[in-house]
Design a protein around this motif. Structure first.
Motif, PDB file in Angstrom:
ATOM      1  N   UNK A 193     -84.101  62.552  54.321  1.00  0.00           N
ATOM      2  CA  UNK A 193     -82.730  62.219  54.717  1.00  0.00           C
ATOM      3  C   UNK A 193     -82.459  60.729  54.601  1.00  0.00           C
ATOM      4  N   UNK A 194     -83.410  59.893  55.013  1.00  0.00           N
ATOM      5  CA  UNK A 194     -83.202  58.453  54.931  1.00  0.00           C
ATOM      6  C   UNK A 194     -83.057  57.997  53.480  1.00  0.00           C
ATOM      7  N   UNK A 195     -83.818  58.625  52.580  1.00  0.00           N
ATOM      8  CA  UNK A 195     -83.706  58.276  51.170  1.00  0.00           C
ATOM      9  C   UNK A 195     -82.331  58.641  50.618  1.00  0.00           C
ATOM     10  N   UNK A 196     -81.828  59.822  50.959  1.00  0.00           N
ATOM     11  CA  UNK A 196     -80.495  60.220  50.512  1.00  0.00           C
ATOM     12  C   UNK A 196     -79.411  59.343  51.145  1.00  0.00           C
ATOM     13  N   UNK A 197     -79.584  59.035  52.429  1.00  0.00           N
ATOM     14  CA  UNK A 197     -78.566  58.260  53.137  1.00  0.00           C
ATOM     15  C   UNK A 197     -78.440  56.851  52.569  1.00  0.00           C
ATOM     16  N   UNK A 198     -79.525  56.088  52.643  1.00  0.00           N
ATOM     17  CA  UNK A 198     -79.467  54.694  52.214  1.00  0.00           C
ATOM     18  C   UNK A 198     -79.403  54.574  50.695  1.00  0.00           C
ATOM     19  N   UNK A 199     -80.123  55.447  49.998  1.00  0.00           N
ATOM     20  CA  UNK A 199     -80.066  55.416  48.544  1.00  0.00           C
ATOM     21  C   UNK A 199     -78.698  55.774  48.009  1.00  0.00           C
ATOM     22  N   UNK A 236     -73.101  59.042  52.898  1.00  0.00           N
ATOM     23  CA  UNK A 236     -72.455  59.149  54.212  1.00  0.00           C
ATOM     24  C   UNK A 236     -72.935  60.388  54.954  1.00  0.00           C
ATOM     25  N   UNK A 237     -72.932  61.537  54.258  1.00  0.00           N
ATOM     26  CA  UNK A 237     -73.377  62.781  54.902  1.00  0.00           C
ATOM     27  C   UNK A 237     -74.851  62.684  55.297  1.00  0.00           C
ATOM     28  N   UNK A 238     -75.668  62.127  54.395  1.00  0.00           N
ATOM     29  CA  UNK A 238     -77.082  61.968  54.699  1.00  0.00           C
ATOM     30  C   UNK A 238     -77.324  61.098  55.908  1.00  0.00           C
ATOM     31  N   UNK A 239     -76.522  60.040  56.041  1.00  0.00           N
ATOM     32  CA  UNK A 239     -76.667  59.142  57.193  1.00  0.00           C
ATOM     33  C   UNK A 239     -76.302  59.852  58.496  1.00  0.00           C
ATOM     34  N   UNK A 240     -75.231  60.627  58.461  1.00  0.00           N
ATOM     35  CA  UNK A 240     -74.815  61.357  59.660  1.00  0.00           C
ATOM     36  C   UNK A 240     -75.891  62.355  60.097  1.00  0.00           C
ATOM     37  N   UNK A 241     -76.413  63.112  59.128  1.00  0.00           N
ATOM     38  CA  UNK A 241     -77.452  64.102  59.450  1.00  0.00           C
ATOM     39  C   UNK A 241     -78.731  63.411  59.906  1.00  0.00           C
ATOM     40  N   UNK A 242     -79.065  62.294  59.266  1.00  0.00           N
ATOM     41  CA  UNK A 242     -80.263  61.540  59.648  1.00  0.00           C
ATOM     42  C   UNK A 242     -80.174  61.078  61.102  1.00  0.00           C
ATOM     43  N   UNK A 243     -79.029  60.505  61.457  1.00  0.00           N
ATOM     44  CA  UNK A 243     -78.845  60.036  62.840  1.00  0.00           C
ATOM     45  C   UNK A 243     -78.935  61.194  63.818  1.00  0.00           C
ATOM     46  N   UNK A 244     -78.268  62.308  63.489  1.00  0.00           N
ATOM     47  CA  UNK A 244     -78.296  63.470  64.378  1.00  0.00           C
ATOM     48  C   UNK A 244     -79.725  63.974  64.577  1.00  0.00           C
TER      49      UNK A 244
END
Length: 508
Positions: free
Chosen positions: A217-223, A252-260
């Motif tokens: 998730x972090x790779x998708x979010x920040x990448x 954006x979606x990856x960041x939201x899911x990562x945080x959750x």
């Protein structure tokens, strides 16, 4: 009787051998971290050379810097797990081993694609080193001396990137760009050998589980976010591609899911990146201000060499020398800023620092195609002076406000935010520069005029962003010695500093 017995466990950590061991470890980490972070910006001045030698546009060439920061942003969250699971020595050797391998790949790279691979491997080692340094310092340094020690870390974090263009310019004036890596390789190998022989273990590894899904998730979010921002710059002349918007959406979606997911996992102390660090106001505000300053720093570092060489007609050596005074000033001010923090706290440094940074950012907006290089020099020196006033208070206030058990996660959060903000700043500045330059070129402007116009708009954006740091600086609270009533309670500070001599690490 009970009180006397309670003091006995502190005796071993107060021994001269332990304090000497701590100083040795921090010195090795400081030197090694300086070397690896230097490479983060060493390619800035080399971009015109890469564009010419490899026949690539600026939006593609800037990936040698963006890919480095992006990789760090993806890898740093995992370092919280590594630091807990591995010994200090093993973590250090892993970091320097990866960095040395990446440097070798870059030195031998036959083309741009392999060069990017080498930068990614380099960045993987750098990403481990920075949180390891911060966590080690926060563990072995008492609160009353953290400002002084963090001042030394600020030299590494702020001066190393600032000196990168200078060293790069000196090398490129006599050698091809590959030598930027050839010359670093022996230094990296020497640090690796020295660490293998002398690096002590300061921590006891404990069982820790890495959540693979969080890593993905972090790779998708920040990448996704950084790739999307960079795509905007690349598409400035042809229109924004669908893949760019998809990348931003995935980020954006990856960041939201990562945080959750982190919020759920941290309930059982199993988060990859424990976000309970943000429940401390001093940490949250300091990290926010840090993000703004990092966007300004890295955006400027990518833009200034291009402006100096393309618009002002300076060569690589002249560009490097132009940036040298600002880098040296940051290094000279860092120890004094650290001592001032220990005595007065963060706010008396942060507020003037934020004002000076903004003044420097606005000074860049005065540059035109006919400007003197002296104006560029003055603007960079002013910006550097402001950043020197801000880095040490921000890092010390952020990490010093956390309990000891969250140091590794706090270091990972700080490193992640730093790199994502830097990558976003780089991508944003290049995007604005490319878009405006393309517009002016379509109107008949030449390369110099269009680049100058694009840089002017990019500097305006950076100056506007810098204004946000001024009111935020007033919100950072703290006090000399790291006690501010909103951060580390006395017990939390004691849990890591009991028995550590006040000068054990501060003299490093």
């Amino acid at each position: 009787m009970t009180d006397t017995t309670a003091t006995l466990p502190s005796a071993p950590t107060a021994s001269p051998d332990t304090s000497g061991r701590d100083r040795l470890a921090v010195r090795l980490l400081l030197i090694s971290t300086f070397v690896v972070i230097l490479n983060e910006t060493v390619m800035g001045v080399a971009l015109p050379h890469l564009m010419s030698d490899l026949a690539i546009p600026a939006s593609t060439a800037q990936w040698v810097t963006t890919a480095f920061m992006l990789t760090m942003a993806v890898v740093i969250p995992v370092t919280g797990f590594l630091i807990q699971r591995l010994t200090t020595r093993t973590t250090f050797l892993t970091a320097m081993g990866l960095f040395s391998l990446g440097t070798l790949i870059c030195a031998l790279a036959p083309g741009f694609e392999v060069l990017i691979v080498g930068r990614v491997v380099q960045a993987s080692g750098t990403a481990i080193m920075l949180p390891l340094l911060m966590t080690t310092v926060m563990t072995v340094t008492p609160p009353a001396s953290r400002g002084r020690t963090m001042g030394n870390i600020s030299i590494v974090i702020s001066v190393a990137p600032a000196l990168g263009p200078t060293i790069s310019g000196l090398v490129l004036s006599v050698l091809p760009w590959r030598w930027l890596f050839v010359l670093v390789l022996p230094v990296a190998l020497a640090a690796l050998a020295l660490g293998a022989a002398r690096m002590p273990n300061l921590t006891d590894p404990r069982t820790a589980r890495v959540d693979v899904f969080s890593v993905v998730l972090s790779a998708f979010a920040f990448g996704g976010l950084v790739y999307g921002l960079s795509g905007l710059g690349a598409a400035a002349t042809t229109g924004v591609a669908t893949s760019t918007w998809v990348s931003l959406g995935v980020g954006v979606v990856g960041l939201v899911v990562f945080v959750a997911r982190q919020l759920r996992l941290q309930r059982v102390d199993d988060a990859l990146l424990d976000l309970r660090t943000f429940s401390t106001p001093a940490f949250a505000v300091s990290v926010g201000v840090m993000a703004i300053t990092m966007m300004s720093l890295f955006g400027t570092l990518i833009l200034v060499p291009l402006f100096a060489q393309v618009v002002l007609g300076l060569d690589a050596l002249q560009t490097g020398l132009l940036l040298l005074p600002g880098g040296l000033l940051m290094g000279l001010l860092a120890p004094s800023v650290g001592r001032a923090y220990d005595r007065f706290g963060p706010r008396v440094l942060l507020v003037p620092g934020a004002v000076v940074v903004s003044a420097g950012a606005w000074a860049f907006t005065l540059l035109t195609a006919t400007s003197s290089p002296w104006l560029l020099l003055v603007a960079h020196v002013v910006l550097s002076a402001g950043l020197a006033l801000m880095f040490t208070p921000l890092f010390t206030s952020a990490l010093g406000s956390l309990p000891g058990r969250l140091y590794s996660h706090g270091s990972a959060v700080v490193g992640t935010v730093q790199q994502v903000a830097g990558a976003a700043g780089t991508a944003l500045f290049v995007t604005v520069l490319t878009a405006q330059a393309a517009t002016l070129a379509r109107g008949g402007a030449g390369v110099v005029e269009s680049t100058a116009g694009g840089a002017h708009v990019a500097f305006l954006v950076g100056a506007a962003i810098s204004l946000l740091a001024i009111p935020a600086a007033f919100a950072v609270r703290g006090a000399p010695g790291g006690h501010d009533g909103h951060g580390v309670p006395d017990g939390a500070a004691d849990e890591v500093s009991d028995g550590v001599p006040s000068d054990a690490v501060a003299t490093v």
